[in-house]
Write a protein that holds these residues in place. Structure first.
Motif, PDB file in Angstrom:
ATOM      1  N   ILE A 141       0.858  -1.183   0.000  1.00 39.06           N
ATOM      2  CA  ILE A 141       0.000   0.000   0.000  1.00 39.06           C
ATOM      3  C   ILE A 141       0.896   1.236   0.000  1.00 39.06           C
ATOM      4  O   ILE A 141       2.040   1.175   0.448  1.00 39.06           O
ATOM      5  N   VAL A 142       0.355   2.325  -0.541  1.00 37.78           N
ATOM      6  CA  VAL A 142       1.160   3.546  -0.662  1.00 37.78           C
ATOM      7  C   VAL A 142       0.594   4.611   0.267  1.00 37.78           C
ATOM      8  O   VAL A 142      -0.608   4.869   0.259  1.00 37.78           O
ATOM      9  N   ILE A 156       6.067   3.491   0.402  1.00 38.82           N
ATOM     10  CA  ILE A 156       5.449   2.274  -0.123  1.00 38.82           C
ATOM     11  C   ILE A 156       5.686   1.179   0.911  1.00 38.82           C
ATOM     12  O   ILE A 156       6.827   0.834   1.209  1.00 38.82           O
ATOM     13  N   ALA A 157       4.591   0.693   1.500  1.00 38.33           N
ATOM     14  CA  ALA A 157       4.703  -0.319   2.555  1.00 38.33           C
ATOM     15  C   ALA A 157       4.371  -1.681   1.970  1.00 38.33           C
ATOM     16  O   ALA A 157       3.302  -1.882   1.397  1.00 38.33           O
ATOM     17  N   GLU A 158       5.308  -2.625   2.134  1.00 40.85           N
ATOM     18  CA  GLU A 158       5.129  -3.980   1.589  1.00 40.85           C
ATOM     19  C   GLU A 158       4.320  -4.848   2.544  1.00 40.85           C
ATOM     20  O   GLU A 158       3.776  -5.872   2.147  1.00 40.85           O
ATOM     21  N   GLN A 164       3.159   0.378   9.634  1.00 42.36           N
ATOM     22  CA  GLN A 164       3.176   0.960  10.988  1.00 42.36           C
ATOM     23  C   GLN A 164       4.272   2.009  11.106  1.00 42.36           C
ATOM     24  O   GLN A 164       4.038   3.112  11.615  1.00 42.36           O
ATOM     25  N   SER A 165       5.449   1.662  10.598  1.00 45.12           N
ATOM     26  CA  SER A 165       6.535   2.635  10.721  1.00 45.12           C
ATOM     27  C   SER A 165       6.267   3.845   9.817  1.00 45.12           C
ATOM     28  O   SER A 165       6.602   4.977  10.166  1.00 45.12           O
ATOM     29  N   GLY A 166       5.614   3.603   8.653  1.00 46.70           N
ATOM     30  CA  GLY A 166       5.217   4.722   7.782  1.00 46.70           C
ATOM     31  C   GLY A 166       4.237   5.654   8.472  1.00 46.70           C
ATOM     32  O   GLY A 166       4.342   6.880   8.382  1.00 46.70           O
ATOM     33  N   PHE A 183      -1.488   0.185  -4.527  1.00 50.62           N
ATOM     34  CA  PHE A 183      -0.215   0.146  -5.244  1.00 50.62           C
ATOM     35  C   PHE A 183      -0.483  -0.256  -6.694  1.00 50.62           C
ATOM     36  O   PHE A 183      -1.145  -1.241  -6.965  1.00 50.62           O
ATOM     37  N   LEU A 184       0.029   0.553  -7.614  1.00 47.16           N
ATOM     38  CA  LEU A 184      -0.131   0.249  -9.039  1.00 47.16           C
ATOM     39  C   LEU A 184       1.168  -0.296  -9.590  1.00 47.16           C
ATOM     40  O   LEU A 184       2.252   0.163  -9.225  1.00 47.16           O
TER      41      LEU A 184
END
Ligand code: AMP
Ligand code: GLY
Length: 412
Positions: A141-142, A156-158, A164-166, A183-184
């Motif tokens: 997710i972005v 960009i979180a994988e 969480q850190s984002g 995410f695209l």
């Protein structure tokens, strides 16, 4: 005519260099500009780009017909509006229209209302809700902070740990506005479009930026580590689709909703399985896209701005040559880095555009993260790339780094 360029960077250096070639332009002024621009413009580094009153007074005193605003900050702070109130023509949108860049949420909402293809999104305005939301979303997710962030407000979180850190980073306090996007997947490109209200003319030359700090698109996001044009593997069909589904509708949407845009709209797009979609809009030329596009432009930039004002037909002309630009940045950028480091070996005849150098006791020293762009031209991308890296090698400095793979996507 007299023209004033606002901004300090390589983009503004390239704009001034291009204006210098125009028969319509008599004298070029730059505020603040930089020390490497003094051979093409009267540079006023003593005036800040945020000093709107001073800039307006300067423009009046120097009989400025057109002001070209390079960076986003003065646009989102309303410099264009203030100049227009004094009957000075401005290439650059009003504060209201510049929200297309200044607010991620504004951009997403106007795209949603007008069915302009982009990633689906959700805006969340508290940290607590964000921490709840990330428990149930699909990854990656972005996360995008609302507001200007110089390319550094996107994460960009994988997985949920990264999300969480984002969230911790993008919400320094409980209240804050972050847009969460799907995410695209696909290849990205940059399309500059001249816009005057509902009249929109895209460049018929696409460029590609390299946003990550390191080779193979690794490392953190930056303002841009290099660019090239044209992009031979992204064809006329994609350009046409982007024009029809994005460029024309967004210009009309801004116009119809009472945010008429005048200037260049930067469409950052991605080619997905469902066609091109918007990653971001900017209310100005890309940096370093401007450096390569304006180097390749064969026609008169100033004339095109006047044509845009009149809503007259615009025919951009391009050299046959390809252009590749490699950014040299201070070691440590986009994190912390040292300033004041010596850089030499470059000339100022159009092969180099300076972003972050200043003169100190007659020597150039670093003054920013992105420092200098080295350009190469050639009959093909690989020839242009070769020239660009030769230009990189002529630069002497221990304090800089650069990517080795600028334009490789076109060479595969
Ligand atoms: P932005 O500042 O919005 O351009 O985002 C910076 C970079 O993050 C873009 O150039 C993309 O590489 C990446 N990015 C942003 N949004 C998305 C998305 N929805 N899907 C995939 N990548 C994205
Ligand atoms: N090169 C990307 C930007 O100007 O935002």
């Amino acid at each position: 005519m007299n023209v004033l360029v606002i901004g300090t960077g390589g983009r503004e250096h390239a704009i001034a260099h291009k204006l210098k070639q125009s028969d319509l332009v008599k004298h070029i002024f730059a505020i603040p500009g930089n020390d490497a621009m003094t051979n093409i413009a009267e540079v006023h580094t003593e005036i800040a780009e945020t000093a709107h009153n001073e800039i307006v007074a300067f423009a009046k005193a120097h009989d400025i017909e057109w002001t070209i605003i390079g960076p986003e900050q003065p646009l989102t702070e309303g410099l264009a509006d203030q100049l227009r109130q004094e009957n000075i023509k401005v290439f650059g949108p009003s504060k209201a229209a510049a929200q297309i860049e200044g607010s991620k949420l504004f951009a997403k909402q106007i795209m949603e209302r007008h069915n302009i293809p982009t990633a689906t999104y959700k805006e969340i305005d508290t940290k607590t809700q964000a921490l709840e939301y990330i428990k149930q979303c699909d990854y990656p997710i972005v996360l995008k902070k609302d507001g200007l962030a110089a390319g550094k407000g996107v994460i960009i979180a994988e997985n949920i740990e990264q999300a969480q850190s984002g969230v911790e980073t993008l919400y320094p306090e409980e209240q804050g506005l972050v847009v969460f996007e799907t995410f695209l997947e696909g290849e990205e490109f940059s399309l500059m479009t001249f816009v005057n209200g509902d009249y929109a003319v895209p460049f018929d030359c696409i460029a590609q930026d390299h946003k990550r700090a390191f080779d193979n698109d690794q490392g953190p996001n930056t303002g841009g580590m290099g660019a090239y044009c044209p992009v031979p593997h992204i064809g006329a069909d994609i350009l046409q689709q982007t024009n029809e589904t994005i460029a024309q509708p967004i210009a009309k949407a801004l116009h119809d909703e009472g945010y008429p845009f005048f200037g260049v709209l930067y469409i950052g797009a991605i080619i997905t399985a469902d066609g091109p979609k918007v990653i971001e809009f900017n209310a100005r030329f890309g940096d370093p896209e401007a450096q390569v596009l304006l180097a390749r432009m064969d026609s008169d930039l100033m004339q095109h701005i006047v044509e845009l004002e009149q809503k007259a037909p615009i025919e951009f002309k391009w050299k046959d040559n390809a252009v590749v630009g490699v950014m040299l940045a201070s070691k440590g950028y986009p994190g912390s880095y040292e300033k004041g480091q010596l850089v030499s070996g470059f000339d100022l005849d159009g092969t180099y555009f300076v972003s972050g150098l200043k003169l100190q006791q007659e020597q150039y020293v670093t003054s920013g993260g992105r420092v200098i762009l080295a350009l190469g031209e050639g009959v093909s991308i690989d020839k242009a790339k070769e020239q660009a890296y030769q230009a990189v090698k002529r630069i002497n400095s221990d304090a800089l780094f650069y990517r080795q793979d600028i334009s490789n996507k076109a060479l595969r």
